[in-house]
Enzyme design. Sequence first.
Site, PDB file in Angstrom:
ATOM      1  N   ASP A   8       0.859  -1.177   0.000  1.00 50.61           N
ATOM      2  CA  ASP A   8       0.000   0.000   0.000  1.00 50.61           C
ATOM      3  C   ASP A   8       0.901   1.235   0.000  1.00 50.61           C
ATOM      4  OD1 ASP A   8      -2.351   1.420  -0.043  1.00 50.61           O
ATOM      5  OD2 ASP A   8      -3.121   0.669   1.853  1.00 50.61           O
ATOM      6  N   GLU A  10      -0.042   4.669   1.781  1.00 48.17           N
ATOM      7  CA  GLU A  10      -0.171   5.696   2.824  1.00 48.17           C
ATOM      8  C   GLU A  10       0.822   5.503   3.970  1.00 48.17           C
ATOM      9  OE1 GLU A  10      -4.162   5.426   0.765  1.00 48.17           O
ATOM     10  OE2 GLU A  10      -2.671   4.004   1.527  1.00 48.17           O
ATOM     11  N   HIS A 104      -1.768   1.344   6.454  1.00 47.26           N
ATOM     12  CA  HIS A 104      -2.254   2.445   7.289  1.00 47.26           C
ATOM     13  C   HIS A 104      -3.359   1.953   8.214  1.00 47.26           C
ATOM     14  CE1 HIS A 104      -5.879   2.515   4.814  1.00 47.26           C
ATOM     15  NE2 HIS A 104      -5.058   2.340   3.785  1.00 47.26           N
ATOM     16  N   HIS A 115      -8.011   5.417   6.858  1.00 43.44           N
ATOM     17  CA  HIS A 115      -9.297   5.187   6.205  1.00 43.44           C
ATOM     18  C   HIS A 115      -9.430   3.683   6.024  1.00 43.44           C
ATOM     19  CE1 HIS A 115      -6.517   5.029   2.789  1.00 43.44           C
ATOM     20  NE2 HIS A 115      -7.420   4.267   2.183  1.00 43.44           N
TER      21      HIS A 115
END
Length: 276
Positions: A8, A10, A104, A115
């Site tokens: 990912d 973030e 994250h 999120h």
Amino acid sequence: MKIYISADMEGITGLVDADDVQPGGRDYERGRSMMAQDVNAAVRGAVAAGATEVLVNDAHGPMRNLLPEALHPAARLVRGRPKQMGMLEGLTSGHDAAICVGYHSRAGAPGVLSHSFMGHEIEDIWLDGSPVGEIGLAQATAAALGVPVVALTGDDVACAEATAWDDRIATVPVKYARDRFAAELRPEAEARRAVEEAVAAALSAVPERPSVPAGERTLTVRWQSASVAATLPGIPGVTATDSRTVEARGQLPSLYRQFGVWMRVAASLTNQPPYC
């Protein structure tokens, strides 16, 4: 030893803002370079531990963030979308271990760029009644395939979320959240050395296969949009529990795959693509 890496963005070293992680953002090109360097640190750690195969899945947003030419030559890359298994595309029971790079914390947590999958569209997610985000669903789905998640990198809040879900996961905080769009950053060289060393250490012994809960699991999602929650019960097995919440029962990983369909339906209704 076959190793799987879900990458990912973030939770990557140095990144703190949407402009760092969204295509078109003023610092996105730098962000994707930073992402490649964190992933390559994990690949180096896996190779040092004896990995014979490393598969990397680009798991962020458009899933075309990692440039093939920037990736460590020992790894193969899964790139682009749609993918039936989304952030876990390519993961099979044949892998000996999984690693999450740049992850994250879940929606509502005080972590950097926190999120759950769809940015503003998903308010919360529960698995069997326990709050869960991308980290928990990745671990639970991998476990259902018999694959342990052995290491995770991200900010300190994401790392705490991972160990709360499974305290056997080796975590590497590459930054320390000050707010959702601010962090204290570890120096790049230090952070990547820590990633490489943690992955190598986590793989130095034969990873223990996880125990898989018997029976069906319940996945519950509360959406920001009542329109999404009103539409999804048209899918067999999905029920609405209130005007913005739906749930379904099933076994992982098929339940995770169905959740990907929910997100594609939500994206079509809200004109907001899955973010991840």
